[in-house]
Scaffold this motif. Sequence first.
Motif, mmCIF file in Angstrom:
data_model
loop_
_atom_site.group_PDB
_atom_site.id
_atom_site.type_symbol
_atom_site.label_atom_id
_atom_site.label_comp_id
_atom_site.label_asym_id
_atom_site.label_seq_id
_atom_site.Cartn_x
_atom_site.Cartn_y
_atom_site.Cartn_z
ATOM 1 N N GLN A 292 0.879 -1.163 0.000
ATOM 2 C CA GLN A 292 0.000 0.000 0.000
ATOM 3 C C GLN A 292 0.918 1.214 0.000
ATOM 4 O O GLN A 292 1.830 1.302 0.820
ATOM 5 N N VAL A 293 0.704 2.141 -0.913
ATOM 6 C CA VAL A 293 1.512 3.350 -0.999
ATOM 7 C C VAL A 293 0.573 4.544 -0.974
ATOM 8 O O VAL A 293 -0.273 4.689 -1.863
ATOM 9 N N ASN A 294 0.712 5.357 0.062
ATOM 10 C CA ASN A 294 -0.145 6.538 0.223
ATOM 11 C C ASN A 294 -1.624 6.174 0.086
ATOM 12 O O ASN A 294 -2.405 6.897 -0.520
ATOM 13 N N GLY A 295 -2.002 5.001 0.613
ATOM 14 C CA GLY A 295 -3.387 4.566 0.605
ATOM 15 C C GLY A 295 -3.841 3.863 -0.656
ATOM 16 O O GLY A 295 -4.999 3.483 -0.770
ATOM 17 N N HIS A 296 -2.939 3.676 -1.612
ATOM 18 C CA HIS A 296 -3.299 3.030 -2.876
ATOM 19 C C HIS A 296 -2.594 1.676 -3.004
ATOM 20 O O HIS A 296 -1.468 1.507 -2.523
ATOM 21 N N PRO A 297 -3.238 0.700 -3.687
ATOM 22 C CA PRO A 297 -2.545 -0.555 -3.952
ATOM 23 C C PRO A 297 -1.340 -0.279 -4.844
ATOM 24 O O PRO A 297 -1.395 0.584 -5.724
ATOM 25 N N ALA A 298 -0.263 -1.022 -4.602
ATOM 26 C CA ALA A 298 0.968 -0.746 -5.347
ATOM 27 C C ALA A 298 1.824 -1.999 -5.453
ATOM 28 O O ALA A 298 1.590 -3.000 -4.776
ATOM 29 N N LEU A 299 2.818 -1.912 -6.308
ATOM 30 C CA LEU A 299 3.878 -2.917 -6.414
ATOM 31 C C LEU A 299 5.196 -2.211 -6.171
ATOM 32 O O LEU A 299 5.440 -1.126 -6.704
ATOM 33 N N VAL A 300 6.045 -2.827 -5.357
ATOM 34 C CA VAL A 300 7.372 -2.276 -5.071
ATOM 35 C C VAL A 300 8.404 -3.238 -5.637
ATOM 36 O O VAL A 300 8.431 -4.414 -5.299
ATOM 37 N N LEU A 301 9.227 -2.735 -6.547
ATOM 38 C CA LEU A 301 10.281 -3.532 -7.165
ATOM 39 C C LEU A 301 11.590 -3.232 -6.456
ATOM 40 O O LEU A 301 11.979 -2.061 -6.342
ATOM 41 N N ARG A 302 12.222 -4.264 -5.929
ATOM 42 C CA ARG A 302 13.515 -4.110 -5.238
ATOM 43 C C ARG A 302 14.595 -4.852 -6.008
ATOM 44 O O ARG A 302 14.364 -5.949 -6.495
ATOM 45 N N ARG A 303 15.759 -4.235 -6.065
ATOM 46 C CA ARG A 303 16.962 -4.865 -6.627
ATOM 47 C C ARG A 303 18.055 -4.762 -5.595
ATOM 48 O O ARG A 303 18.282 -3.687 -5.045
ATOM 49 N N ASP A 304 18.706 -5.873 -5.350
ATOM 50 C CA ASP A 304 19.784 -5.915 -4.357
ATOM 51 C C ASP A 304 19.317 -5.355 -3.015
ATOM 52 O O ASP A 304 20.057 -4.669 -2.319
ATOM 53 N N GLY A 305 18.042 -5.599 -2.671
ATOM 54 C CA GLY A 305 17.503 -5.159 -1.399
ATOM 55 C C GLY A 305 17.077 -3.703 -1.345
ATOM 56 O O GLY A 305 16.496 -3.254 -0.372
ATOM 57 N N GLU A 306 17.339 -2.935 -2.380
ATOM 58 C CA GLU A 306 17.002 -1.514 -2.419
ATOM 59 C C GLU A 306 15.797 -1.286 -3.324
ATOM 60 O O GLU A 306 15.660 -1.932 -4.361
ATOM 61 N N ILE A 307 14.934 -0.354 -2.951
ATOM 62 C CA ILE A 307 13.793 -0.027 -3.803
ATOM 63 C C ILE A 307 14.298 0.555 -5.111
ATOM 64 O O ILE A 307 15.102 1.478 -5.133
ATOM 65 N N ASP A 308 13.805 -0.006 -6.221
ATOM 66 C CA ASP A 308 14.163 0.463 -7.560
ATOM 67 C C ASP A 308 13.007 1.247 -8.169
ATOM 68 O O ASP A 308 13.207 2.312 -8.733
ATOM 69 N N THR A 309 11.793 0.711 -8.055
ATOM 70 C CA THR A 309 10.617 1.318 -8.675
ATOM 71 C C THR A 309 9.391 1.064 -7.811
ATOM 72 O O THR A 309 9.248 -0.017 -7.248
ATOM 73 N N VAL A 310 8.519 2.043 -7.725
ATOM 74 C CA VAL A 310 7.232 1.892 -7.058
ATOM 75 C C VAL A 310 6.155 2.235 -8.086
ATOM 76 O O VAL A 310 6.223 3.283 -8.730
ATOM 77 N N VAL A 311 5.178 1.330 -8.235
ATOM 78 C CA VAL A 311 4.056 1.561 -9.138
ATOM 79 C C VAL A 311 2.774 1.489 -8.307
ATOM 80 O O VAL A 311 2.471 0.454 -7.718
ATOM 81 N N ALA A 312 2.041 2.596 -8.238
ATOM 82 C CA ALA A 312 0.793 2.659 -7.480
ATOM 83 C C ALA A 312 -0.382 2.819 -8.437
ATOM 84 O O ALA A 312 -0.235 3.388 -9.529
ATOM 85 N N VAL A 313 -1.544 2.303 -8.013
ATOM 86 C CA VAL A 313 -2.755 2.350 -8.830
ATOM 87 C C VAL A 313 -3.849 3.053 -8.041
ATOM 88 O O VAL A 313 -4.109 2.706 -6.894
ATOM 89 N N ARG A 314 -4.469 4.055 -8.649
ATOM 90 C CA ARG A 314 -5.622 4.700 -8.022
ATOM 91 C C ARG A 314 -6.875 4.021 -8.568
ATOM 92 O O ARG A 314 -7.040 3.880 -9.783
ATOM 93 N N VAL A 315 -7.742 3.573 -7.660
ATOM 94 C CA VAL A 315 -8.969 2.885 -8.041
ATOM 95 C C VAL A 315 -10.152 3.680 -7.504
ATOM 96 O O VAL A 315 -10.198 4.009 -6.323
ATOM 97 N N GLU A 316 -11.094 4.012 -8.374
ATOM 98 C CA GLU A 316 -12.306 4.729 -7.991
ATOM 99 C C GLU A 316 -13.503 4.024 -8.618
ATOM 100 O O GLU A 316 -13.520 3.782 -9.822
#
Length: 78
Positions: free
Chosen positions: A30-54
Amino acid sequence: MSQTGRVRCLAASVAPVLARIAAAALRPAQVNGHPALVLRRDGEIDTVVAVRVEGGLITGLYAVRTPRSWRTCGTRPA
C-alpha cells in the motif's frame, strides 16, 4: 529477414530486460493509501508503481523511480 531471424532478433533484445526483471523482487504494498507494487533490486527499492482505483475502475497509474521521492512515500506490506 526471415521469420526465424525476426524471432531471434526479438528474443535477443528482450532477454536482457527479462533477466533484469527476474533478478528483482516484486512485492504488493500500500503506498499513500493506494494498492501498489514495489520492485527491489539488491535489497534496495528500484521502482514503485501505485494504482488509483475509484468505483472499481483504475483511474490512475503512477510509477516512481526517483529515490528522493521515496522518503516522503509511506509504504507498508499489502
